[in-house]
Design a protein around this motif. Structure first.
Motif, PDB file in Angstrom:
ATOM      1  N   HIS A   1       0.908   3.729  -3.292  1.00 47.71           N
ATOM      2  CA  HIS A   1       0.616   5.393  -3.006  1.00 47.71           C
ATOM      3  C   HIS A   1       1.345   6.452  -3.355  1.00 47.71           C
ATOM      4  O   HIS A   1       1.832   7.496  -3.051  1.00 47.71           O
ATOM      5  CB  HIS A   1       0.077   5.950  -0.991  1.00 47.71           C
TER       6      HIS A   1
ATOM      7  N   GLN B   1       0.856  -1.209  -0.670  1.00 45.50           N
ATOM      8  CA  GLN B   1      -0.337  -0.327  -0.086  1.00 45.50           C
ATOM      9  C   GLN B   1       0.962   1.036  -0.134  1.00 45.50           C
ATOM     10  O   GLN B   1       1.032   2.118  -0.611  1.00 45.50           O
ATOM     11  CB  GLN B   1      -1.014  -0.159   1.052  1.00 45.50           C
ATOM     12  N   HIS B   2       2.056   1.341   0.823  1.00 46.38           N
ATOM     13  CA  HIS B   2       3.475   1.774   0.248  1.00 46.38           C
ATOM     14  C   HIS B   2       3.509   2.692  -0.345  1.00 46.38           C
ATOM     15  O   HIS B   2       3.603   3.475  -1.160  1.00 46.38           O
ATOM     16  CB  HIS B   2       4.048   1.604   1.962  1.00 46.38           C
TER      17      HIS B   2
ATOM     18  N   ASP C   1      -1.655   9.111   3.051  1.00 44.87           N
ATOM     19  CA  ASP C   1      -1.148   8.344   3.106  1.00 44.87           C
ATOM     20  C   ASP C   1       0.003   7.805   3.701  1.00 44.87           C
ATOM     21  O   ASP C   1       0.048   6.281   4.320  1.00 44.87           O
ATOM     22  CB  ASP C   1      -0.250   7.733   1.670  1.00 44.87           C
TER      23      ASP C   1
END
Length: 662
Positions: A34, A30-31, A75
Motif C-alpha cells: 500500500h 500488504q502494508h 490502508d
C-alpha cells in the motif's frame, strides 16, 4: 457487534501457528504494497501509525448516518490489525528478550494498539452496511486474539508466585477451604511467624513491576469490553492463592454443623483454636493484602476491583461463619466460656478487615449475627455459673475449715473471665440493651451491725459505684458465693471452726481479687475494704469463741476472798486451763489455714492475748502451790511452752500432739 465470549477463544489458540504467522507476514506485505513508508519498530513510525488510526477514528465518529457503508478505508486500518497480530506472534515466539514485560516500549505500544483496535472494532460495528463486514471481522479477530493473549498473560502473572496445583472447580467454591492438616493439634507458630516477620505487609508477595503489568493488562481488557474474562481470571487465581495460603499454614478442615455437634469438647477445642488462627490470618494478613492488590491492579476501575474483592472475601467469611454458627449451637458448658470469648474477639477483629467496600452488606450482617450468637452463648455459659453455685448443696464440710473447692473454682473462673472484661462488657451490654434486668440475690446472713463504718452493707451490690452490666453480673456471682459459703459454714458444729471456715474463704476471695487487677477493677476499692472488714469480723468472732474460754480460766475473780488465796479454787482454775488448752490445741492443730499471712496473723493475735494473761497468772499464783509434784501437776505448761504450741496451730497436722512440749 456481539463479541465472541472469552471461553470461545480456544478456537483462535488452536489455529495453526504458521497460518497466524503467515497472516501477520501478509499484513506486513500488504502494508508495504500500500506504499506506507513508516516502520512500526521505530518510535516515530509508531507515532505516525497511532496518529493515522486516531484520525480515522475521528472521521468515523463524525459520520452521523451510519446506515451506509464507508466509501473508503485507509490502508493503515487492515495493516494495523496485522501489526497487532504480529506483535502477539512475537511475544509467543519463545525468545526470552521478546517476552511480554521485558521491553517497556514494546509492551506500551502493544497495549495501546489493543485499545485502538478495540475502538476501531466498536466504531466499525456501528455501520450497518455489509460492505465493511470483512474489515470488521479482521479487526474483531485481532482483538479477540489479543484478549486471549492478555488473559493467558494475566493468569501467568497472577499464578507466578502462588502457583496452585490444579484449578478448583466452580461447583466447589464454598468448600475451597476444606483440606486436611498434617497435624492433629493446632499450631499457631505458622501464623505467628508470618505476623512477627512482617510477611503480612508482603502478602501477596508480587514485585512492584509485576503488579504494574497486571494493572496495565486489567485496564486494557476492561477498556476493550472484556471485563468478565478479566474478572474470572483474577477471581479464580486469587481464590486458589488463598486456598494454598491456608494449606501452607496447615489449617484443618472447616467442619460442618453435624460434625461439630458430635465432637467431644477436647476435639472441638482443638478445632476452635485452629479456626481462631484462620480468622487471625485472614484479619491481619490475607484480607488486607487482597485489598491492597485489588486497589493496585484495578486502580483505574475501582468498582470492578471492589466487586472482585467482595466476592473473594465473601467466600472465605461465609466458610468461617459456618463453623462459628455450628459451634454456637453446640452443647454449652462452663469450660467453653474462654474459647467462646476468643471466638467472639476474633470475629470482632475481623470486622475492620472487611468492614468497608471489600465486603457485601449481607455478609457484614451475617458476621454481626454470628457475633451475637456467640455472645448469647457466652452469656448463657456465664449465667450457668450462678446455677452451679446455687446447686452446690453438698452436706459434707471441708475438713479443717479449709478453703472450699467451690470458692477456688468460682474465684479462678472470675479471674480468667475478668481478663476478658472489655469483651464481656460488650456482650452483657448488648443483653442489657435487649431489656434483661439485674435482680439482686438475697443478702447473706451477716447483718450491717456486724460491719465496721467503712462498709454500710454486707451486700456486694451495695458497695458498687460504677454499675455496668458485666460488673453487676460479677457481683451477683460474688453474692451467691457468699450466701452459699454462709450455708456451708453451718455444717460445722464448732462455732470457732465455723468462723475459721468463713475467714479462710473470705481471705482467699480477697487475695484473689487483689491479685487480679481485672477483678479489682470490676469490684472496686470499696468492695475490697468491705471484704477486709468481713474477714476481720470473722477473726474477732473466732477469737471470742475460742480464746475467751481460756482467758476466763485465767481470771482472778474469786481467788482472793478477803485478801486470802482460795487454793482449792486456784488448783481448779489451773486444771480447767490445762484441759481447755489441750482440747483447743488438739482440735485446732488439725485445722487448716493455708494463707501464710492469715496463719501468722492468727498466731500473733492469739499469742498477744493468751501469753501475757497466762504469764501474769502463773507469776502471780505459782507461789501458792507447793513446790515439786504439786506444782508440776497444776502448772503443766510454761509460758514459753504455750507460745511454742500456738505456733503449731492451723497446720492440718493430725499428729501434732506428739510434738507438745512438757
Amino acid at each position: 457487534m456481539e463479541r465472541t465470549p472469552i471461553d470461545k477463544h480456544n478456537s483462535f489458540r488452536q489455529n495453526d501457528q504458521t497460518s497466524t504467522s503467515s497472516s501477520a507476514n501478509d499484513g506486513r506485505d500488504q502494508h508495504s504494497r500500500h506504499g506506507s513508508d513508516y516502520d512500526s519498530n521505530d518510535p516515530s513510525g509508531r507515532a505516525q501509525i497511532a496518529n493515522e488510526v486516531d484520525q480515522f477514528l475521528d472521521v468515523l465518529s463524525a459520520i452521523d448516518d451510519k446506515s451506509s457503508g464507508l466509501a473508503e478505508v485507509p490502508d493503515i486500518v487492515p495493516a494495523f490489525a496485522k501489526i497487532v497480530e504480529s506483535e502477539i506472534v512475537m511475544y509467543n515466539s519463545g525468545e526470552a528478550n521478546r517476552k511480554f514485560g521485558k521491553v517497556a516500549e514494546e509492551d506500551s505500544f502493544f497495549l495501546e494498539s489493543i485499545r485502538r483496535i478495540s475502538r476501531l472494532t466498536n466504531a466499525l460495528s456501528e455501520f450497518s452496511s455489509n460492505t465493511n463486514v470483512s474489515l470488521l471481522n479482521h479487526t474483531s479477530a485481532a482483538l479477540q486474539r489479543a484478549m486471549a493473549f492478555l488473559e493467558d498473560e494475566f493468569r501467568v502473572l497472577l499464578d507466578g508466585t502462588d502457583h496452585c496445583e490444579g484449578e478448583v472447580p466452580p461447583q466447589n467454591l464454598k468448600k475451597f477451604l476444606s483440606f486436611n492438616s498434617k497435624h492433629d493439634q493446632p499450631d499457631r507458630s505458622a501464623v505467628q511467624r508470618e505476623l512477627d516477620s512482617g510477611e503480612s505487609d508482603e502478602y501477596p508477595p508480587y514485585p512492584v513491576e509485576v503488579v504494574a503489568r497486571m494493572h496495565d493488562i486489567a485496564r486494557t481488557m476492561i477498556f476493550a469490553g472484556y471485563e468478565t474474562e478479566c474478572y474470572q481470571v483474577y477471581f479464580f487465581s486469587r481464590r486458589n492463592a488463598i486456598r494454598n495460603k491456608m494449606i501452607k499454614l496447615e489449617f484443618e478442615v472447616i467442619l460442618n454443623m453435624d460434625e461439630v455437634v458430635k465432637m467431644t469438647w477436647e476435639q472441638l477445642e482443638v478445632e476452635i483454636t485452629r479456626w481462631i488462627n484462620v480468622v487471625k490470618c485472614c484479619s491481619e494478613i490475607i484480607f488486607p493484602g487482597e485489598k491492597r492488590l485489588a486497589e493496585s491492579v484495578f486502580a483505574d476501575n475501582i468498582d470492578t476491583g471492589n466487586n472482585l474483592l467482595r466476592n473473594i472475601v465473601r467466600i472465605v467469611v461465609i466458610q468461617l461463619l459456618d463453623f462459628a454458627e455450628a459451634t454456637a449451637m453446640a452443647k454449652r458448658s462452663a469450660e467453653k466460656l474462654f474459647r467462646y470469648l476468643d471466638m467472639y474477639e476474633s470475629l470482632q477483629n475481623l470486622i475492620p478487615a472487611i468492614g468497608d467496600e471489600s465486603c457485601p452488606a449481607e455478609v457484614m450482617s451475617e458476621v454481626a449475627a454470628a457475633i451475637d450468637r456467640i455472645g448469647e452463648s457466652v452469656v448463657s455459659i456465664f449465667c450457668d455459673l450462678e446455677n452451679s453455685i446455687k446447686s452446690d448443696t453438698a452436706r459434707t464440710p471441708v475438713p479443717g475449715g479449709a478453703v472450699h473447692p467451690l470458692t477456688r473454682y468460682v474465684m479462678n473462673y472470675l479471674k480468667y473471665a475478668c481478663e476478658y472484661k472489655d469483651t464481656l462488657e460488650k456482650v452483657f451490654g448488648k443483653q442489657a440493651a435487649l431489656g434483661k434486668k439485674y435482680i439482686p440475690p438475697v443478702a447473706n446472713s451477716l447483718s450491717s451491725q456486724d460491719l465496721e463504718k467503712e462498709s454500710e452493707s454486707p451486700h456486694n451490690f451495695e458497695t458498687m459505684v460504677n454499675k455496668t452490666p458485666f460488673s453487676i453480673q460479677v457481683v451477683t456471682v460474688m453474692d451467691l458465693l457468699d450466701v452459699n459459703l454462709d450455708q456451708k459454714s453451718k455444717l460445722y458444729k464448732d462455732p470457732s471452726l465455723r468462723c475459721l471456715f468463713l475467714m479462710n474463704n473470705g481471705r482467699y476471695i480477697l487475695q484473689k481479687a487483689k491479685g487480679a487487677p481485672e477483678i479489682r477493677q470490676v469490684m472496686g476499692d470499696t468492695w475490697c475494704r468491705r471484704r477486709s472488714t468481713v474477714v476481720r469480723l470473722h477473726h474477732k468472732n473466732y477469737q471470742r469463741e475460742t480464746w475467751n474460754r481460756v482467758l476466763h480460766c485465767l481470771s482472778h475473780d474469786g481467788l482472793l476472798p478477803n485478801g486470802k488465796v482460795n487454793k482449792p479454787l486456784l488448783k481448779e482454775r489451773f486444771k480447767i486451763f490445762n484441759t481447755t488448752f489441750d482440747e483447743i490445741y488438739r482440735a485446732q492443730s488439725t485445722w487448716v489455714v493455708s494463707d501464710e499471712q492469715l496463719q501468722s496473723e492468727l498466731r500473733i493475735s492469739i499469742s498477744g492475748v493468751v501469753i501475757p494473761a497466762y504469764r501474769a497468772f502463773v507469776g502471780r499464783f505459782r507461789q501458792y502451790l507447793d513446790p515439786g509434784k504439786q506444782m508440776d501437776k497444776y502448772i503443766k505448761y510454761q509460758p514459753e511452752d504455750i507460745e511454742g504450741l500456738i505456733e503449731g496451730l492451723f497446720e492440718g497436722n493430725t499428729s501434732s500432739m506428739s510434738r507438745r512440749k512438757t
